[in-house]
Design a protein around this motif. Structure first.
Motif, short mmCIF file in Angstrom:
data_model
loop_
_atom_site.label_atom_id
_atom_site.label_comp_id
_atom_site.label_asym_id
_atom_site.label_seq_id
_atom_site.Cartn_x
_atom_site.Cartn_y
_atom_site.Cartn_z
N LEU A 21 0.84 -1.21 0.00
CA LEU A 21 0.00 0.00 0.00
C LEU A 21 0.87 1.25 0.00
O LEU A 21 2.00 1.25 0.48
N ALA A 22 0.29 2.34 -0.52
CA ALA A 22 0.97 3.64 -0.46
C ALA A 22 0.14 4.54 0.44
O ALA A 22 -1.10 4.53 0.38
N GLU A 23 0.81 5.30 1.30
CA GLU A 23 0.07 6.25 2.13
C GLU A 23 -0.63 7.25 1.23
O GLU A 23 -0.12 7.64 0.19
N GLY A 24 -1.82 7.66 1.64
CA GLY A 24 -2.62 8.57 0.82
C GLY A 24 -3.66 7.80 0.02
O GLY A 24 -4.74 8.30 -0.26
N THR A 25 -3.32 6.55 -0.36
CA THR A 25 -4.29 5.70 -1.06
C THR A 25 -4.33 4.33 -0.36
O THR A 25 -4.64 3.32 -0.98
N ALA A 26 -4.03 4.32 0.93
CA ALA A 26 -3.84 3.05 1.65
C ALA A 26 -5.12 2.21 1.70
O ALA A 26 -5.07 0.98 1.57
N VAL A 27 -6.26 2.86 1.89
CA VAL A 27 -7.52 2.10 2.00
C VAL A 27 -7.82 1.43 0.66
O VAL A 27 -8.09 0.22 0.58
N ARG A 28 -7.75 2.23 -0.40
CA ARG A 28 -8.01 1.70 -1.74
C ARG A 28 -7.01 0.59 -2.09
O ARG A 28 -7.39 -0.47 -2.59
N ASP A 29 -5.75 0.81 -1.77
CA ASP A 29 -4.72 -0.19 -2.10
C ASP A 29 -4.93 -1.49 -1.33
O ASP A 29 -4.61 -2.58 -1.83
N THR A 30 -5.47 -1.40 -0.10
CA THR A 30 -5.70 -2.61 0.70
C THR A 30 -6.90 -3.38 0.18
O THR A 30 -6.89 -4.62 0.10
N LEU A 31 -7.94 -2.64 -0.21
CA LEU A 31 -9.16 -3.32 -0.68
C LEU A 31 -9.02 -3.82 -2.12
O LEU A 31 -9.68 -4.79 -2.50
N ALA A 32 -8.16 -3.18 -2.89
CA ALA A 32 -7.98 -3.60 -4.29
C ALA A 32 -6.49 -3.64 -4.61
O ALA A 32 -5.99 -2.85 -5.42
N PRO A 33 -5.76 -4.57 -3.99
CA PRO A 33 -4.31 -4.62 -4.24
C PRO A 33 -4.03 -5.08 -5.67
O PRO A 33 -4.83 -5.79 -6.28
N GLN A 34 -2.88 -4.66 -6.18
CA GLN A 34 -2.50 -5.04 -7.54
C GLN A 34 -2.17 -6.54 -7.57
O GLN A 34 -2.42 -7.22 -8.53
N ARG A 35 -1.60 -7.05 -6.46
CA ARG A 35 -1.30 -8.48 -6.35
C ARG A 35 -1.16 -8.83 -4.88
O ARG A 35 -0.87 -7.96 -4.05
N LEU A 36 -1.34 -10.12 -4.57
CA LEU A 36 -1.12 -10.62 -3.20
C LEU A 36 0.02 -11.62 -3.27
O LEU A 36 0.01 -12.52 -4.12
N ILE A 37 0.97 -11.47 -2.39
CA ILE A 37 2.11 -12.40 -2.38
C ILE A 37 2.09 -13.19 -1.07
O ILE A 37 2.05 -12.60 0.02
N TYR A 38 2.05 -14.50 -1.20
CA TYR A 38 2.08 -15.37 -0.02
C TYR A 38 3.44 -16.06 0.03
O TYR A 38 3.71 -16.95 -0.78
N GLY A 39 4.27 -15.68 0.99
CA GLY A 39 5.47 -16.46 1.26
C GLY A 39 5.10 -17.52 2.28
O GLY A 39 4.84 -17.20 3.44
N VAL A 40 5.02 -18.76 1.83
CA VAL A 40 4.49 -19.82 2.72
C VAL A 40 5.38 -21.06 2.67
O VAL A 40 6.13 -21.28 1.72
N SER A 41 5.22 -21.88 3.73
CA SER A 41 5.99 -23.13 3.79
C SER A 41 5.09 -24.34 3.65
O SER A 41 5.58 -25.48 3.72
N SER A 42 3.77 -24.14 3.53
CA SER A 42 2.87 -25.30 3.41
C SER A 42 1.61 -24.91 2.65
O SER A 42 1.22 -23.73 2.64
N PRO A 43 0.93 -25.90 2.03
CA PRO A 43 -0.32 -25.61 1.33
C PRO A 43 -1.40 -25.13 2.30
O PRO A 43 -2.26 -24.32 1.94
N GLU A 44 -1.35 -25.60 3.57
CA GLU A 44 -2.36 -25.18 4.56
C GLU A 44 -2.29 -23.67 4.79
O GLU A 44 -3.31 -23.00 4.92
N ALA A 45 -1.05 -23.15 4.85
CA ALA A 45 -0.89 -21.71 5.08
C ALA A 45 -1.50 -20.93 3.92
O ALA A 45 -2.20 -19.92 4.12
N ALA A 46 -1.25 -21.39 2.69
CA ALA A 46 -1.81 -20.70 1.51
C ALA A 46 -3.33 -20.76 1.53
O ALA A 46 -4.01 -19.78 1.21
N ARG A 47 -3.88 -21.92 1.97
CA ARG A 47 -5.36 -22.06 2.01
C ARG A 47 -5.96 -21.09 3.02
O ARG A 47 -6.99 -20.47 2.76
N LEU A 48 -5.30 -20.94 4.17
CA LEU A 48 -5.83 -20.02 5.18
C LEU A 48 -5.79 -18.58 4.67
O LEU A 48 -6.73 -17.81 4.85
N LEU A 49 -4.67 -18.23 4.00
CA LEU A 49 -4.58 -16.87 3.44
C LEU A 49 -5.65 -16.66 2.37
O LEU A 49 -6.22 -15.57 2.24
#
Ligand SMILES: NC(=O)c1ccc[n+]([C@@H]2O[C@H](COP(=O)([O-])OP(=O)(O)OC[C@H]3O[C@@H](n4cnc5c(N)ncnc54)[C@H](O)[C@@H]3O)[C@@H](O)[C@H]2O)c1
Length: 436
Positions: A150-178
């Motif tokens: 997110l960028a300050e000034g547009t933080a709410v919009r950036d959080t609700l409509a992010p350009q991409r989500l990155i999951y750094g995970v060690s298991s499929p369960e973690a990705a499923r929860l995210l």
């Protein structure tokens, strides 16, 4: 799902309040009791468009609870860590102790299968060290890294409509929860990418360092334009029109600031130095050096203009590091004010949302309006591109200042309007601003 967020600063409060509006129930744990009181009172310590309404609604309808009590995280399945990662000291890397402490106080509330999700910005290796700590304290919980863009000034919009989500995970369960956490956002087609922990950490630092590099790059080119008779702004526009380059962050000016770009660029330089990749360390250190040089050029130029004047005064318009935020962390404007004060000039500073009580240095003379700042000024500097300054009336302000000289360090004013009204107007990289 019940979700906890540890640390309700500029990242954590936005994250909790914005995602609460999508259907989950959040508990926010913030160790600063005064901050918690202000959130409950609706007197937020930060200016972020749309945030106050979201927080009020979430508190009223019970989708967000805010407390200083760490045990309130009990019963949540996902726990976001959004505490600060400041520099240990300038150029000495990130301080991970806030993350370590947050994890330590969270551990007693963790239950088997819970996922702890780091969101703070950290160098690669931090998540691995925190995983080791977590497994000592809570062997059945898991840690993931989900960097925030997110960028300050547009933080709410950036959080609700992010350009991409990155999951750094060690298991499929973690990705499923995210996936469950972000289900309403994923449903809109948002791209989500699964990586290992180190990649998730590095991509965030690299993103900020790249944006900082773009800004320092265009400031370097703009200085070359000033020495060669080329038009700095047109050069920047034409460069940005190349789709391989892109127009964002190619605005010559006073340089970047805030709680992220400077810290993260220096943090990457330190990480590179520790890794023994010295050319990378020097590269990012140079990006930082170019950034701070912008203030030095302006300070030298303004000081030269004021030489020989009696009790010279400078007006600075804008204190926040950019428009639409009250964040003054590493604000170029505040740094400039200090440099000018140290050079013996009197400086008055005004900002639409920042006041002296917002945490800026108490030595600075804050006034309420641009007009007050400009009273008897020998030089006026526009240091933050607030739209309010485009609406100033140059004709009216002629009688306010001692000398009608304005430097637009953000290139946000209409030069013709000011010149036609009788002002000497300079954009940041006018050839006349060239010093050496
Ligand atoms: N501000 C941004 O725009 C932004 C964007 C992306 C990433 N980040 C990263 O997010 C992290 C947080 O940044 P920020 O700007 O929100 O910082 P911040 O200083 O505004 O907020 C951090 C909050 O965490 C609280 N805190 C610290 N330790 C705690 C603990 N043990 N328990 C409960 N609360 C605790 C602090 O009191 C503070 O309110 C940093 O790593 C930053 O680089 C920030």
């Amino acid at each position: 799902m019940r979700i906890s967020v540890i640390g309700l600063g500029r990242l954590g409060l936005v994250h909790a309040a914005a995602l609460a509006s999508l259907g989950h129930t959040f508990v926010g744990v913030e160790m600063d009791t005064e901050r918690v009181r202000k959130i409950h009172d609706g007197t937020l310590e930060m200016h972020e468009p749309g945030l106050a309404d979201l927080v009020r609604t979430a508190l009223t309808d019970g989708t967000l609870d805010v407390t200083s009590e760490p045990s309130a995280s009990l019963g949540a399945r996902a726990h976001f860590l959004t505490v600060g990662t400041p520099e240990l000291a300038p150029n000495e890397g990130f301080d991970a102790s806030y993350l370590e402490n947050a994890l330590r106080t969270l551990a007693p509330s963790l239950q088997p299968g819970d996922l702890v999700i780091g969101k703070s910005t950290v160098p690669p290796g931090t998540a691995a060290a925190l995983t080791a700590q977590l497994h000592r304290e809570s062997p059945d919980a898991e840690l993931a890294w989900n960097p925030e863009f997110l960028a300050e000034g547009t933080a709410v919009r950036d959080t609700l409509a992010p350009q991409r989500l990155i999951y750094g995970v060690s298991s499929p369960e973690a990705a499923r929860l995210l996936d469950e956490v972000y289900a309403p956002i994923l449903d809109t087609g948002t791209q989500r990418v699964i990586t290992d922990l180190a990649t998730a950490e590095l991509v965030k630092l690299a993103t900020n360092a790249f944006l900082a590099t773009k800004i320092s790059f265009i400031n370097t080119i703009a200085r070359l334009a000033a020495t060669s008779g080329a038009d700095a702004l047109q050069t920047a526009q034409l460069l940005g029109a190349d789709p391989r380059i892109g127009a964002s962050h190619l605005h010559p000016g006073l340089g970047y600031g805030g709680g992220c770009l400077p810290k993260d660029t220096r943090g990457l330089a330190y990480f590179a130095q520790q890794a023994g990749v010295m050319e990378a360390a020097q590269f990012f250190a140079q990006v930082d050096a170019v950034n701070t040089a912008q203030r030095q050029h302006i300070t030298e130029w303004v000081t030269a203009q004021c030489r020989g004047r009696q009790e010279p005064q400078v007006a600075i318009l804008g204190a926040s590091f950019k428009a639409d935020t009250d964040d003054t962390r590493e604000s170029p404007s505040i740094a400039l004010a200090h440099a000018l004060m140290n050079a013996g000039l009197r400086v008055r500073i005004a900002d639409p949302v920042v006041t002296a009580s917002c945490g800026a240095d108490s030595r600075l003379e804050f006034v309420r309006t641009a007009e007050e700042a400009m009273r008897e000024a020998d030089v006026t500097l526009v240091a933050t591109a607030w739209p309010d300054y485009q609406r100033l009336d140059p004709e009216e302000l002629l009688s306010v200042v001692r000398c009608p000289l304005i430097v637009d360090t953000r290139n946000c004013l209409d030069p013709a309007r000011w010149r036609n009204a009788g002002w000497e107007y300079h954009a940041m990289f006018d050839p006349v601003m060239r010093l050496r």
